[in-house]
Design an enzyme around this catalytic site. Sequence first.
Site, PDB file in Angstrom:
ATOM      1  N   GLU A   1       0.833  -1.207   0.000  1.00 41.40           N
ATOM      2  CA  GLU A   1       0.000   0.000   0.000  1.00 41.40           C
ATOM      3  C   GLU A   1       0.868   1.257   0.000  1.00 41.40           C
ATOM      4  O   GLU A   1       1.826   1.362   0.765  1.00 41.40           O
ATOM      5  CB  GLU A   1      -0.902  -0.012   1.237  1.00 41.40           C
TER       6      GLU A   1
ATOM      7  N   LYS B   1      -8.581   4.276  -3.437  1.00 43.99           N
ATOM      8  CA  LYS B   1      -9.248   3.657  -2.293  1.00 43.99           C
ATOM      9  C   LYS B   1     -10.578   4.343  -2.019  1.00 43.99           C
ATOM     10  O   LYS B   1     -10.653   5.571  -1.907  1.00 43.99           O
ATOM     11  CB  LYS B   1      -8.341   3.733  -1.058  1.00 43.99           C
TER      12      LYS B   1
ATOM     13  N   CYS C   1      -5.998  -2.413   1.444  1.00 45.29           N
ATOM     14  CA  CYS C   1      -6.079  -2.434   2.902  1.00 45.29           C
ATOM     15  C   CYS C   1      -7.521  -2.623   3.390  1.00 45.29           C
ATOM     16  O   CYS C   1      -8.169  -3.602   3.063  1.00 45.29           O
ATOM     17  CB  CYS C   1      -5.445  -1.159   3.456  1.00 45.29           C
TER      18      CYS C   1
END
Length: 371
Positions: A45, A130, A175
């Site tokens: 990430e 994200k 994540c």
Amino acid sequence: MAPTLRAAACHASPHFLSAALTTQKAIALIRTAAANAAHLIVFPETYIPAFPVWSSVRPPTQNHELFARMAAESVYADGPEVRALRDAARELGVMVSVGISEKVRYSVAALFNSNIIIGKDGEVLVHHRKLMPTFYEKLTWSPGDGHGLRVAELEVGRGGDGGEGGTVKIGALICGENTNPLARYALMAEGEQVHISCWPAIWPTREAQAFEEVAGADKAAGGKVKTGSNYDNVGATRIRIAAHCFEAKCFGIICSAVLPQEAVDLIVSSSGSPESTKAIVRNTLEQSSPGATMFIDPMGALLPGFTIDADGNKQARDMLQKEEGILYADLDMERCVEGKQYHDVVAGYQRLDVFDLKVDRRRREPATFLE
């Protein structure tokens, strides 16, 4: 016969808050993995330039300088760092998945937690932002959109074990959004066979010294007891990806970063807190559960991987955690088939007359200008 894909997960630290140096390191790792016959090479990430872990241990009023550095070192999706990665992928004929902190040209401080999948031809196949930054990540990144909820197709020749060639569908989530069942289902509904999940090195949720007053506590211990526990990085990631792999009948790649000591020292030394608080910050960073890099099979079980040394010798490893390295696995796509007889949640084991999921994949911009 279905193809066999060799995946390489880079369990690596960045050059903290240096986009240029971290990009150079990434390209070196890509070259190593490609030399070891990897088809797909994965990074953690926001590997470039760093994960803003300081927001977990310092108040926002102390983080202006670090945020400014993060904004300066974040990269454009069409910038020189990504172009260098694209050139490496094209030259070596490999697919690369890399996490970046992405900046945009319409605001000097708008950042996104993004993941880019680059094809063997050097083209960007998936550019995902994200959907929602998690917890203290909201102090750094803006919410993304559904534009990147799509799979990339990778043509695979004969794999590391001599398997057949063919096409493999690869998706990625970042994540905490691997907790979002709708985001995961969107990728399942596109036939995902390999699921990439990228993670930070640590993700503290409590201070290392979290104590509270408790009635009747041992006075010799100051009348306080330790409460709660910090985030179990390995358990929390594995349970989510195992569930996804079992539901999708796909392989999972869990790729976590390593926290460099330079990051710990910088975050502690640049804090304006008293020495006693700095000690807690250091302890929290150094004692938090480190993330692990591992593979999961289509039934949700741990899939042992292997490392390859400079002489080409393989060593079996379940995971990488505290030391840097590249973990490999040969993923036989034939194993994605059998389990779908039991639970094919996008077809024979789904009620499409009852449930109707719509996914908006439009890229969100701050304004639409009509001339």
